[in-house]
Design an enzyme around this catalytic site. Structure first.
Site, PDB file in Angstrom:
ATOM      1  N   CYS A   7       0.712  -1.381   0.506  1.00  0.00           N
ATOM      2  CA  CYS A   7      -0.180  -0.207  -0.012  1.00  0.00           C
ATOM      3  C   CYS A   7       1.052   0.945  -0.322  1.00  0.00           C
ATOM      4  O   CYS A   7       0.789   2.071  -0.823  1.00  0.00           O
ATOM      5  CB  CYS A   7      -0.835   0.159   0.967  1.00  0.00           C
ATOM      6  SG  CYS A   7      -2.013  -1.190   0.605  1.00  0.00           S
ATOM      7  N   CYS A  66      13.648   6.496  -6.550  1.00  0.00           N
ATOM      8  CA  CYS A  66      12.240   6.878  -6.550  1.00  0.00           C
ATOM      9  C   CYS A  66      12.248   6.627  -4.940  1.00  0.00           C
ATOM     10  O   CYS A  66      12.838   8.016  -4.038  1.00  0.00           O
ATOM     11  CB  CYS A  66      12.313   5.314  -7.378  1.00  0.00           C
ATOM     12  SG  CYS A  66      12.851   3.934  -5.801  1.00  0.00           S
TER      13      CYS A  66
END
Ligand SMILES: [Zn+2]
Length: 380
Positions: free
Chosen positions: A188, A338
Protein backbone atom coordinates in the site's frame (compact mmCIF):
# COMPACT_ATOMS: atom_id res chain seq x y z
CA UNK A 1 -25.85 -16.34 29.40
CA UNK A 2 -28.23 -13.52 30.32
CA UNK A 3 -28.29 -10.06 28.77
CA UNK A 4 -28.68 -7.00 31.01
CA UNK A 5 -31.44 -4.43 30.51
CA UNK A 6 -28.87 -2.10 29.00
CA UNK A 7 -27.70 -4.80 26.58
CA UNK A 8 -31.27 -5.70 25.56
CA UNK A 9 -31.83 -2.07 24.64
CA UNK A 10 -28.44 -1.68 22.94
CA UNK A 11 -29.05 -4.69 20.70
CA UNK A 12 -32.79 -4.10 20.18
CA UNK A 13 -32.44 -3.69 16.37
CA UNK A 14 -30.89 -7.16 16.29
CA UNK A 15 -33.58 -8.55 18.56
CA UNK A 16 -36.24 -7.37 16.09
CA UNK A 17 -34.66 -9.44 13.30
CA UNK A 18 -36.18 -12.93 13.29
CA UNK A 19 -32.85 -14.27 11.89
CA UNK A 20 -31.06 -12.94 14.98
CA UNK A 21 -33.46 -12.51 17.87
CA UNK A 22 -32.50 -13.05 21.48
CA UNK A 23 -30.97 -16.46 20.81
CA UNK A 24 -28.86 -15.06 17.97
CA UNK A 25 -27.73 -12.06 19.98
CA UNK A 26 -26.61 -14.40 22.74
CA UNK A 27 -24.60 -16.33 20.15
CA UNK A 28 -22.95 -13.08 19.01
CA UNK A 29 -22.24 -12.07 22.61
CA UNK A 30 -20.56 -15.41 23.33
CA UNK A 31 -18.47 -15.35 20.13
CA UNK A 32 -14.75 -14.63 20.15
CA UNK A 33 -12.87 -13.24 17.16
CA UNK A 34 -9.16 -12.69 16.62
CA UNK A 35 -8.32 -9.91 14.17
CA UNK A 36 -4.82 -10.06 12.67
CA UNK A 37 -3.86 -6.41 12.26
CA UNK A 38 -5.36 -3.16 13.56
CA UNK A 39 -4.94 -1.30 10.27
CA UNK A 40 -7.18 -0.54 7.30
CA UNK A 41 -9.18 -3.77 7.39
CA UNK A 42 -8.89 -4.31 11.16
CA UNK A 43 -10.47 -0.93 11.88
CA UNK A 44 -13.95 -1.43 10.41
CA UNK A 45 -13.91 -5.14 11.27
CA UNK A 46 -13.29 -4.66 14.99
CA UNK A 47 -15.39 -1.49 15.35
CA UNK A 48 -18.52 -3.02 13.82
CA UNK A 49 -18.02 -6.38 15.55
CA UNK A 50 -17.71 -4.58 18.89
CA UNK A 51 -20.84 -2.55 18.14
CA UNK A 52 -22.70 -5.74 17.19
CA UNK A 53 -21.85 -7.18 20.60
CA UNK A 54 -19.13 -9.75 19.88
CA UNK A 55 -18.10 -10.90 23.34
CA UNK A 56 -14.34 -11.06 22.95
CA UNK A 57 -12.20 -9.39 20.30
CA UNK A 58 -8.48 -10.10 20.18
CA UNK A 59 -6.17 -7.84 18.19
CA UNK A 60 -2.68 -8.79 17.03
CA UNK A 61 -0.58 -5.78 16.04
CA UNK A 62 2.86 -4.55 17.02
CA UNK A 63 2.90 -1.30 15.01
CA UNK A 64 2.61 2.30 16.13
CA UNK A 65 0.12 4.72 14.56
CA UNK A 66 1.68 6.72 11.71
CA UNK A 67 0.25 9.89 10.17
CA UNK A 68 -0.09 8.07 6.81
CA UNK A 69 -2.44 5.49 8.46
CA UNK A 70 -5.18 8.00 9.28
CA UNK A 71 -6.52 8.26 5.69
CA UNK A 72 -8.22 4.86 6.23
CA UNK A 73 -7.44 3.33 9.65
CA UNK A 74 -10.38 4.78 11.54
CA UNK A 75 -9.60 2.99 14.81
CA UNK A 76 -6.94 5.66 15.29
CA UNK A 77 -7.16 9.43 15.47
CA UNK A 78 -4.81 12.32 14.97
CA UNK A 79 -3.86 12.44 18.65
CA UNK A 80 -2.86 8.74 18.52
CA UNK A 81 0.08 9.23 16.14
CA UNK A 82 3.11 7.53 17.69
CA UNK A 83 1.09 5.38 20.12
CA UNK A 84 0.85 1.57 19.82
CA UNK A 85 -2.08 0.72 17.54
CA UNK A 86 -3.37 -1.79 20.08
CA UNK A 87 -3.74 1.00 22.68
CA UNK A 88 -5.79 3.33 20.52
CA UNK A 89 -7.77 0.35 19.20
CA UNK A 90 -8.74 -0.68 22.71
CA UNK A 91 -9.87 2.87 23.60
CA UNK A 92 -11.95 3.20 20.44
CA UNK A 93 -13.63 -0.19 20.89
CA UNK A 94 -14.33 0.45 24.57
CA UNK A 95 -15.90 3.79 23.65
CA UNK A 96 -18.17 1.98 21.14
CA UNK A 97 -19.15 -0.90 23.42
CA UNK A 98 -17.87 -1.39 27.00
CA UNK A 99 -19.48 -4.87 27.07
CA UNK A 100 -16.92 -6.22 24.59
CA UNK A 101 -13.81 -7.71 26.14
CA UNK A 102 -10.87 -6.44 24.06
CA UNK A 103 -7.71 -8.54 24.35
CA UNK A 104 -4.49 -6.98 23.08
CA UNK A 105 -1.62 -8.99 21.63
CA UNK A 106 1.05 -6.37 21.04
CA UNK A 107 3.37 -8.78 19.21
CA UNK A 108 4.31 -9.77 15.68
CA UNK A 109 2.46 -12.94 14.64
CA UNK A 110 5.17 -15.61 14.18
CA UNK A 111 5.37 -19.33 13.53
CA UNK A 112 6.32 -19.70 17.20
CA UNK A 113 3.32 -17.88 18.73
CA UNK A 114 0.58 -18.27 16.08
CA UNK A 115 -1.00 -21.53 17.26
CA UNK A 116 -1.25 -20.46 20.90
CA UNK A 117 -2.54 -16.97 19.92
CA UNK A 118 -5.26 -18.29 17.60
CA UNK A 119 -6.32 -21.28 19.71
CA UNK A 120 -8.65 -19.47 22.18
CA UNK A 121 -10.78 -17.82 19.45
CA UNK A 122 -13.78 -19.09 17.44
CA UNK A 123 -12.93 -17.11 14.29
CA UNK A 124 -9.83 -15.56 12.79
CA UNK A 125 -10.09 -12.50 10.54
CA UNK A 126 -7.21 -11.79 8.19
CA UNK A 127 -6.50 -8.06 8.18
CA UNK A 128 -2.84 -8.35 7.23
CA UNK A 129 -1.05 -6.42 4.53
CA UNK A 130 1.81 -8.82 3.75
CA UNK A 131 2.23 -12.27 2.27
CA UNK A 132 4.27 -14.01 4.99
CA UNK A 133 1.63 -13.19 7.65
CA UNK A 134 -1.19 -14.12 5.26
CA UNK A 135 0.24 -17.61 4.60
CA UNK A 136 1.05 -18.01 8.28
CA UNK A 137 -2.51 -17.06 9.27
CA UNK A 138 -3.91 -19.50 6.69
CA UNK A 139 -1.76 -22.42 7.77
CA UNK A 140 -2.37 -21.86 11.48
CA UNK A 141 -6.15 -21.72 10.84
CA UNK A 142 -6.06 -24.94 8.77
CA UNK A 143 -4.05 -26.75 11.44
CA UNK A 144 -6.40 -25.51 14.21
CA UNK A 145 -9.60 -25.97 12.14
CA UNK A 146 -10.63 -22.34 12.59
CA UNK A 147 -12.56 -20.44 9.91
CA UNK A 148 -10.27 -17.83 8.32
CA UNK A 149 -12.24 -14.81 7.13
CA UNK A 150 -10.03 -13.41 4.41
CA UNK A 151 -9.84 -9.96 2.86
CA UNK A 152 -7.24 -8.04 0.91
CA UNK A 153 -7.06 -4.66 -0.74
CA UNK A 154 -4.94 -2.97 -3.37
CA UNK A 155 -5.40 0.50 -4.88
CA UNK A 156 -9.11 0.43 -5.95
CA UNK A 157 -9.73 -3.30 -5.74
CA UNK A 158 -10.36 -5.80 -3.03
CA UNK A 159 -11.34 -9.39 -2.45
CA UNK A 160 -12.85 -11.47 0.31
CA UNK A 161 -13.63 -15.09 1.08
CA UNK A 162 -14.08 -17.57 3.90
CA UNK A 163 -11.42 -20.27 4.07
CA UNK A 164 -12.34 -23.33 6.10
CA UNK A 165 -11.27 -26.76 4.78
CA UNK A 166 -12.85 -28.38 7.85
CA UNK A 167 -16.22 -26.99 6.66
CA UNK A 168 -15.69 -28.24 3.10
CA UNK A 169 -14.18 -25.12 1.51
CA UNK A 170 -10.72 -24.35 0.20
CA UNK A 171 -7.89 -22.60 2.00
CA UNK A 172 -5.82 -19.62 0.83
CA UNK A 173 -3.15 -21.98 -0.53
CA UNK A 174 -5.73 -23.79 -2.71
CA UNK A 175 -6.31 -20.41 -4.36
CA UNK A 176 -2.74 -19.09 -4.32
CA UNK A 177 -0.32 -22.04 -4.00
CA UNK A 178 2.73 -19.80 -4.45
CA UNK A 179 3.37 -16.27 -3.18
CA UNK A 180 4.15 -13.70 -5.88
CA UNK A 181 7.86 -13.03 -6.43
CA UNK A 182 9.05 -10.43 -3.91
CA UNK A 183 8.61 -6.90 -5.25
CA UNK A 184 6.01 -7.94 -7.86
CA UNK A 185 3.02 -6.76 -5.84
CA UNK A 186 3.68 -3.28 -4.45
CA UNK A 187 2.65 -2.61 -0.85
CA UNK A 188 0.00 0.00 0.00
CA UNK A 189 2.90 2.35 0.81
CA UNK A 190 4.31 2.01 -2.71
CA UNK A 191 1.12 1.31 -4.71
CA UNK A 192 -1.39 3.38 -2.75
CA UNK A 193 -4.92 2.50 -1.68
CA UNK A 194 -8.23 4.36 -1.81
CA UNK A 195 -9.06 5.31 1.79
CA UNK A 196 -12.63 3.96 1.80
CA UNK A 197 -11.74 0.61 0.19
CA UNK A 198 -10.75 -1.22 3.42
CA UNK A 199 -14.06 -0.04 4.88
CA UNK A 200 -15.97 -1.94 2.22
CA UNK A 201 -13.86 -5.12 2.25
CA UNK A 202 -13.48 -5.11 6.05
CA UNK A 203 -17.22 -4.88 6.53
CA UNK A 204 -17.78 -7.79 4.15
CA UNK A 205 -15.43 -9.76 6.42
CA UNK A 206 -17.28 -8.57 9.55
CA UNK A 207 -20.60 -9.55 7.93
CA UNK A 208 -19.28 -13.05 7.30
CA UNK A 209 -18.18 -13.36 10.94
CA UNK A 210 -21.67 -12.46 12.19
CA UNK A 211 -23.36 -14.85 9.73
CA UNK A 212 -21.04 -17.70 10.74
CA UNK A 213 -21.64 -16.97 14.42
CA UNK A 214 -25.41 -16.98 13.81
CA UNK A 215 -25.36 -19.88 11.36
CA UNK A 216 -27.46 -17.68 9.06
CA UNK A 217 -27.41 -17.20 5.29
CA UNK A 218 -24.81 -18.37 2.77
CA UNK A 219 -21.23 -17.58 3.62
CA UNK A 220 -18.39 -16.89 1.17
CA UNK A 221 -17.20 -20.47 1.68
CA UNK A 222 -16.21 -21.78 -1.78
CA UNK A 223 -16.56 -18.28 -3.25
CA UNK A 224 -14.14 -15.45 -3.89
CA UNK A 225 -15.80 -12.04 -3.99
CA UNK A 226 -13.98 -9.45 -6.09
CA UNK A 227 -14.72 -5.73 -5.80
CA UNK A 228 -13.67 -2.95 -8.16
CA UNK A 229 -14.36 0.50 -6.68
CA UNK A 230 -13.65 2.46 -9.89
CA UNK A 231 -16.19 0.44 -11.87
CA UNK A 232 -18.34 -0.08 -8.74
CA UNK A 233 -18.70 -3.74 -9.61
CA UNK A 234 -18.74 -6.95 -7.62
CA UNK A 235 -17.77 -10.21 -9.30
CA UNK A 236 -17.66 -13.69 -7.91
CA UNK A 237 -15.47 -16.72 -8.60
CA UNK A 238 -16.39 -20.23 -7.55
CA UNK A 239 -13.59 -21.83 -5.60
CA UNK A 240 -12.88 -25.47 -5.07
CA UNK A 241 -10.64 -27.20 -2.63
CA UNK A 242 -7.43 -28.42 -4.28
CA UNK A 243 -6.89 -32.12 -3.43
CA UNK A 244 -3.17 -31.47 -4.08
CA UNK A 245 -3.01 -28.52 -1.65
CA UNK A 246 0.15 -28.88 0.46
CA UNK A 247 -1.72 -28.13 3.70
CA UNK A 248 -5.42 -29.02 3.31
CA UNK A 249 -5.14 -31.56 0.46
CA UNK A 250 -5.34 -35.32 0.65
CA UNK A 251 -1.61 -35.82 1.22
CA UNK A 252 -0.48 -32.71 3.07
CA UNK A 253 3.25 -32.03 3.11
CA UNK A 254 2.96 -29.11 5.55
CA UNK A 255 2.11 -30.52 8.96
CA UNK A 256 3.45 -27.71 11.10
CA UNK A 257 4.14 -24.01 10.67
CA UNK A 258 7.14 -23.19 8.49
CA UNK A 259 9.42 -20.17 7.94
CA UNK A 260 7.07 -17.82 6.06
CA UNK A 261 9.56 -15.07 5.27
CA UNK A 262 11.75 -17.71 3.66
CA UNK A 263 8.74 -19.20 1.80
CA UNK A 264 7.78 -15.75 0.45
CA UNK A 265 11.40 -14.89 -0.40
CA UNK A 266 11.40 -11.82 1.83
CA UNK A 267 13.93 -12.96 4.43
CA UNK A 268 15.20 -9.70 5.93
CA UNK A 269 18.74 -9.21 4.71
CA UNK A 270 21.40 -8.01 7.10
CA UNK A 271 21.64 -4.27 6.61
CA UNK A 272 24.65 -4.23 4.32
CA UNK A 273 25.10 -2.06 1.26
CA UNK A 274 24.53 -3.87 -2.00
CA UNK A 275 27.39 -3.23 -4.47
CA UNK A 276 24.87 -1.49 -6.77
CA UNK A 277 23.76 0.90 -4.03
CA UNK A 278 24.81 4.30 -2.74
CA UNK A 279 23.48 6.26 0.23
CA UNK A 280 21.62 9.56 0.08
CA UNK A 281 24.81 11.15 1.45
CA UNK A 282 26.65 10.02 -1.69
CA UNK A 283 23.74 11.34 -3.76
CA UNK A 284 24.17 14.72 -2.07
CA UNK A 285 27.89 14.65 -2.87
CA UNK A 286 27.10 13.92 -6.52
CA UNK A 287 24.70 16.87 -6.65
CA UNK A 288 26.96 19.38 -4.89
CA UNK A 289 30.23 18.40 -6.61
CA UNK A 290 29.73 18.50 -10.40
CA UNK A 291 33.44 17.75 -10.93
CA UNK A 292 32.63 14.12 -9.93
CA UNK A 293 30.73 13.86 -13.22
CA UNK A 294 27.76 11.98 -11.74
CA UNK A 295 24.18 12.78 -12.71
CA UNK A 296 21.16 11.93 -10.55
CA UNK A 297 17.84 10.88 -12.08
CA UNK A 298 14.45 10.31 -10.47
CA UNK A 299 12.30 7.48 -11.90
CA UNK A 300 9.07 8.21 -9.98
CA UNK A 301 5.91 9.40 -11.73
CA UNK A 302 5.31 13.12 -12.50
CA UNK A 303 2.66 13.60 -9.80
CA UNK A 304 5.03 12.20 -7.19
CA UNK A 305 7.75 14.57 -8.43
CA UNK A 306 5.26 17.40 -7.94
CA UNK A 307 4.68 16.38 -4.30
CA UNK A 308 8.37 16.18 -3.48
CA UNK A 309 11.62 16.33 -5.40
CA UNK A 310 15.27 17.11 -4.92
CA UNK A 311 16.62 20.22 -6.66
CA UNK A 312 18.91 19.43 -9.60
CA UNK A 313 17.51 15.95 -10.27
CA UNK A 314 15.99 15.17 -13.68
CA UNK A 315 12.77 13.18 -13.95
CA UNK A 316 12.66 10.00 -16.09
CA UNK A 317 9.53 8.10 -14.94
CA UNK A 318 9.99 4.33 -14.93
CA UNK A 319 6.78 4.04 -16.98
CA UNK A 320 8.39 6.09 -19.79
CA UNK A 321 11.92 4.73 -19.54
CA UNK A 322 11.56 2.18 -22.35
CA UNK A 323 10.63 5.02 -24.74
CA UNK A 324 12.99 7.66 -23.38
CA UNK A 325 16.22 5.92 -22.34
CA UNK A 326 17.99 7.12 -25.54
CA UNK A 327 17.87 10.65 -24.09
CA UNK A 328 20.38 9.35 -21.54
CA UNK A 329 24.08 8.70 -22.25
CA UNK A 330 25.16 5.06 -21.75
CA UNK A 331 28.69 6.21 -20.88
CA UNK A 332 27.54 8.70 -18.23
CA UNK A 333 27.55 7.78 -14.51
CA UNK A 334 24.03 7.93 -13.04
CA UNK A 335 22.65 7.65 -9.54
CA UNK A 336 18.98 6.59 -9.76
CA UNK A 337 16.37 7.21 -7.07
CA UNK A 338 12.64 6.66 -6.56
CA UNK A 339 10.48 6.80 -3.44
CA UNK A 340 11.96 3.91 -1.44
CA UNK A 341 14.47 2.16 -3.72
CA UNK A 342 12.38 -0.57 -5.41
CA UNK A 343 11.47 1.04 -8.71
CA UNK A 344 14.92 2.62 -9.09
CA UNK A 345 16.44 -0.86 -8.85
CA UNK A 346 14.15 -2.02 -11.68
CA UNK A 347 15.19 1.07 -13.69
CA UNK A 348 18.85 0.25 -13.03
CA UNK A 349 18.38 -3.32 -14.25
CA UNK A 350 16.56 -2.11 -17.37
CA UNK A 351 19.23 0.48 -18.24
CA UNK A 352 22.00 -2.04 -17.65
CA UNK A 353 20.33 -4.34 -20.20
CA UNK A 354 20.46 -1.40 -22.65
CA UNK A 355 24.24 -1.18 -22.23
CA UNK A 356 24.56 1.47 -19.49
CA UNK A 357 27.69 0.69 -17.47
CA UNK A 358 27.97 3.10 -14.57
CA UNK A 359 24.76 2.99 -12.54
CA UNK A 360 24.00 3.08 -8.82
CA UNK A 361 20.71 2.78 -6.98
CA UNK A 362 20.08 5.31 -4.19
CA UNK A 363 19.20 3.27 -1.12
CA UNK A 364 15.94 4.30 0.58
CA UNK A 365 15.03 6.82 -2.15
CA UNK A 366 13.54 10.22 -1.48
CA UNK A 367 12.15 9.07 1.89
CA UNK A 368 15.72 8.56 3.13
CA UNK A 369 16.69 11.92 1.62
CA UNK A 370 13.94 13.52 3.70
CA UNK A 371 15.04 11.62 6.83
CA UNK A 372 18.77 12.12 6.53
CA UNK A 373 19.47 15.16 4.33
CA UNK A 374 16.55 17.60 4.07
CA UNK A 375 13.41 17.27 6.23
CA UNK A 376 11.75 20.07 4.20
CA UNK A 377 11.23 17.49 1.43
CA UNK A 378 7.74 16.15 2.29
CA UNK A 379 7.27 12.44 2.89
CA UNK A 380 4.21 10.88 1.29
ZN1 LIG B 1 -5.75 -25.72 0.73
Amino acid sequence: MELSTDELRRYSRHLSLPEVGLAGQKKICSTSVLCIGAGGLGSPITMYLAAAGVGRIGIVDFDAVDLTNLQRQILHGTADVGRPKTDSAKETLHRINPHTNVVLHNVRLTSENALSLLQPYDFVVDGTDNFPTRYLTNDACVLLKKPNIYGSIFRFEGQASVFAPHLGGPCYRCLYPEPPPPGMVPSCAEGGVLGVLPGIIGLIQATEVLKLALGAGNSLLNRLLLFDALEMKFRELNLRRDPECPICGEHPTIKQLIDYEDFCGVKPQPDVMHSDEVTVHEMKKALTRPELGIKVIDVREPDEYQIAHVEGVALFPLSQLAQRFRELDPNQAYYIHCKMGGRSMRALEFLREQGFKNLKNVKGGILSWSDEIDPRVPKY
